[in-house]
Design an enzyme around this catalytic site. Structure first.
Site, mmCIF file in Angstrom:
data_model
loop_
_atom_site.group_PDB
_atom_site.id
_atom_site.type_symbol
_atom_site.label_atom_id
_atom_site.label_comp_id
_atom_site.label_asym_id
_atom_site.label_seq_id
_atom_site.Cartn_x
_atom_site.Cartn_y
_atom_site.Cartn_z
ATOM 1 N N CYS A 99 -6.852 60.352 -42.530
ATOM 2 C CA CYS A 99 -6.332 60.053 -43.877
ATOM 3 C C CYS A 99 -7.483 59.713 -44.824
ATOM 4 C CB CYS A 99 -5.279 58.951 -43.814
ATOM 5 S SG CYS A 99 -4.215 58.894 -45.285
ATOM 6 N N HIS A 106 -1.616 61.453 -40.049
ATOM 7 C CA HIS A 106 -1.873 60.389 -39.073
ATOM 8 C C HIS A 106 -1.434 60.843 -37.682
ATOM 9 C CE1 HIS A 106 -2.759 56.914 -41.799
ATOM 10 N NE2 HIS A 106 -2.144 57.702 -42.667
ATOM 11 N N GLU A 111 -2.138 59.610 -34.910
ATOM 12 C CA GLU A 111 -1.928 58.473 -34.006
ATOM 13 C C GLU A 111 -0.468 58.059 -33.908
ATOM 14 O OE1 GLU A 111 -2.969 56.459 -38.019
ATOM 15 O OE2 GLU A 111 -3.370 58.336 -36.953
ATOM 16 N N SER A 154 6.026 32.779 -32.381
ATOM 17 C CA SER A 154 6.056 34.200 -32.703
ATOM 18 C C SER A 154 5.001 34.931 -31.881
ATOM 19 C CB SER A 154 5.818 34.416 -34.197
ATOM 20 O OG SER A 154 4.563 33.876 -34.569
ATOM 21 N N LYS A 202 10.266 22.265 -21.614
ATOM 22 C CA LYS A 202 11.053 21.638 -22.685
ATOM 23 C C LYS A 202 11.155 22.527 -23.941
ATOM 24 C CE LYS A 202 12.482 18.065 -22.164
ATOM 25 N NZ LYS A 202 13.779 17.703 -21.521
ATOM 26 N N GLY A 238 8.690 43.037 -28.973
ATOM 27 C CA GLY A 238 8.643 44.487 -29.104
ATOM 28 C C GLY A 238 8.315 45.170 -27.790
ATOM 29 N N GLN A 266 13.906 24.968 -23.300
ATOM 30 C CA GLN A 266 15.221 24.317 -23.340
ATOM 31 C C GLN A 266 15.658 24.062 -24.784
ATOM 32 O OE1 GLN A 266 15.435 20.809 -20.709
ATOM 33 N NE2 GLN A 266 13.698 21.651 -19.570
#
Length: 534
Positions: A382, A509, A511, A14, A191, A19, A194
């Site tokens: 915030c 917010h 951002e 992961s 590997k 993204g 694959q």
């Protein structure tokens, strides 16, 4: 043209950057003039990330229409400048909830409800949904998780079915994997890639394009080997090597022809590659901005993904102010009046971060007091804005017990209080004040100037508590001005102290709406003030 669908899956590990690859591909197709959207399908059972601890999943991003989503939607917006909606973020929880609600209503006429076809049909419906609401040429769908995760299987089965139903000219799979380097052997190992592709093939999906995440350059020989073992054209084996900035990824993908390969495989004319002029200008400015500006990030979550959009917004503003922003995380849980001077030594500016709950708020209040009394440019967002308000009440208005009723329900001076419409709310998920709301700015305020003298703005919110208007006049008389008001509800959204160089708090917010080619005006103004102060 009929809408075409690109599915982005990941294997081996992961956090490989699906993204960023999705956002980069979207940017490249958008630059060619195509109408695109990018959506994220997450296998976890939560309805949305709104109730997830940031340590579990990073920041919770909020769309303009009020959906709490995965942080990858922030990447999608920052790269493409296209606003996402609630239809761009789907979890297993939302899928099952929708199917169960229909079953309760009797919509299935007594049929046995199963993963196939009912869950997979709902996934397919959601994948196709955006293109039914507006004309789109390409829909890029990122599937969260990793091949082999048990919870991902219904999504992969839905993709398999859709690829068969739409045909090879309308659906395609891009698979992102990891090529590890074994230092002891001095070799890159293919590997795992694959094996990951074989798992995907075993589910009935043959990837047309492979993107190999790597820390080392991949030779043509290695790419050819991967192509042969995975039944993929050699030209469709792309490497995604570590770069100095995520914003260099679209250029790297274009250099290797990722967008051209996909267009060719989907039967579209390739044509000339777009020049990406403004994007290259941004990267060039970023490279030339070698002088550092040190900004303190005062918060309680000690990981960068918890404040991802804030960090990126600071980076955007730094680049356009010809500076490289160097952020320093300061854990507010351990901030005191005794160590604050040492902790903020050398900082050109301070961001007091958002958050929820009691932990770390006294440290944020200490930071707000120190920066106010030492005239250090300060940006409260915030909860950060609320702590600036509480600090002012305690140390200027003289209310020693001033607090938010979130933290102290018994306080006599609840300068921050629960919003009226929140008082009947019992469920936690998706019930805050969410999404974009209007805000009317006071003329000649520093905030008004930052926004280019615009009187009415619209910004995204995520909160339950607000400035208590009973104290408004007292704040104004003592020097903290309420310069941004929601015209519909008369809620205070922005405070500032005009006698200081830059001391502004926003209940919203900002951002969330800073993108690469259009940095947010408040962050631009903040960084400029930090540079001038230094």
């Amino acid at each position: 043209m009929d809408t075409k669908y690109i599915f982005i899956t990941g294997g081996v590990a992961s956090s490989l950057g699906k993204g960023i690859i999705s956002a980069s591909l979207g940017k490249l197709l958008q630059a060619r003039g195509y109408r695109i959207t990018i959506q994220k399908f997450d296998p976890y059972i939560n309805i949305d990330p709104g109730t997830l601890n940031p340590y579990e999943h990073g920041e919770c991003y909020v769309t303009a229409d009020g959906m709490e989503t995965d942080l990858d939607l922030g990447h999608y917006e920052r790269f493409t400048g296209i606003e996402t909606t609630r239809d761009n973020s789907v979890t297993t929880g939302r899928i099952y909830l929708s199917v169960i609600e229909r079953e309760r209503r009797g919509d299935y006429l007594g049929k046995t409800i199963q993963v196939v076809p009912h869950i997979t049909d709902e996934i397919k419906r959601r994948i196709l949904l955006n293109a039914t609401k507006r004309p789109l040429d390409f829909v890029i769908t990122e599937i969260g998780g990793t091949i082999g995760d048990i919870e991902s299987q219904p999504f992969l089965e839905a993709i398999r079915q859709l690829r068969w139903e739409l045909g090879p000219q309308r659906a395609l799979n891009v698979h992102l994997t990891y090529v590890p380097y074994l230092a002891a052997a001095g070799e890159l190992k293919t590997k795992p890639t694959q094996t990951s592709v074989k798992q995907l093939q075993g589910l009935g999906i043959q990837p047309e394009v492979l993107v190999l995440r790597t820390e080392h350059d991949l030779s043509n020989e290695l790419r050819t080997k991967v192509a042969h073992f995975c039944n993929v054209d050699v030209e469709a084996v792309i490497q995604s090597q570590d770069l100095s900035s995520i914003y260099e990824v679209p250029v790297n993908m274009q250099r290797q022809g990722l967008d051209a390969i996909i267009l060719k495989k989907l039967g579209e004319k390739v044509g000339l590659s777009p020049e990406l002029g403004p994007w290259h200008d941004f990267l060039e400015r970023r490279k030339k901005a070698t002088e550092n500006i040190d900004i303190a990030i005062v918060g309680k979550y000690d990981l960068q993904d918890a404040y991802k959009s804030i960090l990126e917004s600071l980076a955007h503003a730094g680049t356009y102010n010809n500076r490289k922003v160097k952020t320093h995380f300061i854990n507010s849980e351990f901030l005191t009046r005794e160590n604050i001077a040492d902790k903020l030594n050398g900082m050109a500016g301070v961001v007091i971060c958002p958050g929820f709950g009691q932990r770390g708020i006294e440290g944020k209040i200490v930071a707000a007091e120190y920066t106010r009394t030492h005239d250090i440019p300060t940006f409260g967002i915030c909860l950060g804005m609320q702590m600036m308000v509480i600090e002012f009440a305690r140390n200027v208005l003289g209310y020693q017990d001033a607090n938010s009723s979130e933290m102290d329900a018994e306080t006599r001076h609840n300068v921050i209080d629960l919003m009226e419409e929140q008082k009947s709310v019992t469920q936690m998920g998706g019930t805050m004040r969410l999404g974009a709301y209007d805000c009317k700015l006071v003329k000649d305020s520093r905030t008004w100037l930052a926004y280019g003298k615009n009187t009415l703005i619209k910004e995204r919110h995520r909160h339950r508590y607000e400035f208590n208007n009973q104290y408004l006049e007292e704040y104004e008389q003592h020097g903290m001005k309420c310069v941004g008001i929601n015209p519909a509800a008369d809620l205070v959204e922005i405070v500032e102290i005009p006698t200081l160089r830059w001391y502004i708090g926003t209940q919203f917010h900002p951002e969330y709406s800073s993108v690469v080619l259009h940095p947010h005006p408040l962050f631009m103004s903040f960084i400029k003030a930090c540079i001038e102060g230094k």
